[in-house]
Design a protein around this motif. Structure first.
Motif, PDB file in Angstrom:
ATOM      1  N   UNK A 298      38.495  63.833  20.985  1.00 36.40           N
ATOM      2  CA  UNK A 298      37.599  64.488  20.033  1.00 36.40           C
ATOM      3  C   UNK A 298      36.290  63.709  19.883  1.00 36.40           C
ATOM      4  N   UNK A 299      36.369  62.379  19.899  1.00 38.00           N
ATOM      5  CA  UNK A 299      35.159  61.560  19.859  1.00 38.00           C
ATOM      6  C   UNK A 299      34.260  61.858  21.052  1.00 38.00           C
ATOM      7  N   UNK A 300      34.865  61.989  22.206  1.00 41.75           N
ATOM      8  CA  UNK A 300      34.097  62.238  23.420  1.00 41.75           C
ATOM      9  C   UNK A 300      33.490  63.638  23.416  1.00 41.75           C
ATOM     10  N   UNK A 301      34.250  64.623  22.983  1.00 39.82           N
ATOM     11  CA  UNK A 301      33.758  66.002  22.941  1.00 39.82           C
ATOM     12  C   UNK A 301      32.557  66.113  21.995  1.00 39.82           C
ATOM     13  N   UNK A 302      32.632  65.446  20.844  1.00 42.38           N
ATOM     14  CA  UNK A 302      31.524  65.478  19.897  1.00 42.38           C
ATOM     15  C   UNK A 302      30.252  64.862  20.481  1.00 42.38           C
ATOM     16  N   UNK A 303      30.419  63.870  21.357  1.00 38.34           N
ATOM     17  CA  UNK A 303      29.267  63.182  21.936  1.00 38.34           C
ATOM     18  C   UNK A 303      28.603  63.982  23.049  1.00 38.34           C
ATOM     19  N   UNK A 304      29.309  64.975  23.571  1.00 37.92           N
ATOM     20  CA  UNK A 304      28.767  65.794  24.670  1.00 37.92           C
ATOM     21  C   UNK A 304      27.920  66.912  24.074  1.00 37.92           C
ATOM     22  N   UNK A 305      26.657  66.594  23.769  1.00 40.31           N
ATOM     23  CA  UNK A 305      25.814  67.527  23.014  1.00 40.31           C
ATOM     24  C   UNK A 305      25.384  68.735  23.831  1.00 40.31           C
ATOM     25  N   UNK A 306      25.487  68.667  25.148  1.00 37.40           N
ATOM     26  CA  UNK A 306      24.992  69.761  25.992  1.00 37.40           C
ATOM     27  C   UNK A 306      26.056  70.783  26.366  1.00 37.40           C
ATOM     28  N   UNK A 307      27.309  70.512  25.994  1.00 34.99           N
ATOM     29  CA  UNK A 307      28.376  71.444  26.338  1.00 34.99           C
ATOM     30  C   UNK A 307      29.629  70.722  26.771  1.00 34.99           C
TER      31      UNK A 307
END
Length: 241
Positions: free
Chosen positions: A99-108
């Motif tokens: 979830x931390x990683x997904x939140x950091x992926x601002x472009x998709x």
């Protein structure tokens, strides 16, 4: 220096009643690792946070890839291709690693190939992918903090003391990942107190003192001169590993 990716010109930053940055001038060459060094409390973290828009410059220019970003909000700066790893890591302890990683992926959605590279650089993140970040060790949390900035390809990475308090084996892992990031063409501005890491990774170097840049040049030049180290920082690299 031709076509630096980042240039600060006469940057002043105040925090409350304190005048922290007092006319900072520096350049980060494109595709290189620039070390930002100096004693504690001279303004290194404030410099990174001012570039990232967390603190607003009172005066001066912050030029990223030819555009003045000094007045832009932090999300806009991130979307332009700037990744930031704060000294306090900035992870969400109650969320999983995923979830931390997904939140950091601002472009998709996270690119699968990019994620494979991150897992190869930081194997514990794959092992604890579904675990809460708060349950990770200190070194693993730092891996996650850096991986969050790396989850998308950025032009510039601002990284604040990534090896602080870590065991030598984890420091080696961090250094290897940052070296690979540079090989991919990224530019890095790195605050680091571990001089062996600075010497191994740095191409160029900026030394700060009392809110200003007191010296800039090749990292190899600073590393080779104990006299210069003593004059600029009050200690020698060899004595402070």
């Amino acid at each position: 220096m031709s076509d630096p990716i980042l240039t600060l010109q006469g940057v002043y930053t105040d925090i409350a009643q304190y005048h922290i940055l007092q006319g900072v001038d520096l350049q980060v060459p494109r595709g290189e690792v620039t070390m930002l060094l100096g004693r504690n409390g001279v303004g290194k973290t404030t410099t990174l946070r001012t570039i990232m828009g967390h603190w607003r410059a009172k005066a001066g220019k912050v030029m990223f890839d030819g555009r003045d970003i000094a007045a832009l909000p932090t999300p806009a700066i991130a979307r332009m291709g700037v990744g930031f790893v704060p000294e306090n890591m900035g992870i969400f302890s109650d969320l999983t690693v995923e979830e931390n990683m997904v939140l950091a992926a601002v472009s998709g959605p996270i690119d699968a190939g990019r994620l494979d590279w991150i897992f190869a650089a930081f194997p514990p993140l794959k092992t604890f992918w579904k675990s809460h970040a708060g349950n990770l060790s200190g070194g693993q949390k730092q891996m996650l903090s850096i991986a969050r900035a790396m989850v998308e390809e950025r032009q510039l990475y601002l990284i604040d003391e990534p090896t602080k308090g870590l065991a030598p084996a984890i420091i080696s892992t961090m250094a290897r990942a940052l070296r690979e990031l540079k090989q991919q063409g990224a530019s890095i501005l790195l605050v680091e107190q571990n001089f062996s890491v600075a010497k191994a990774l740095g191409d160029s170097c900026v030394v700060m003192d009392d809110g200003r840049v007191s010296w800039s040049g090749a990292m190899a030049e600073l590393a080779a001169s104990a006299e210069l180290q003593e004059r600029l920082m009050g200690l020698s690299m060899e004595a402070h590993q």
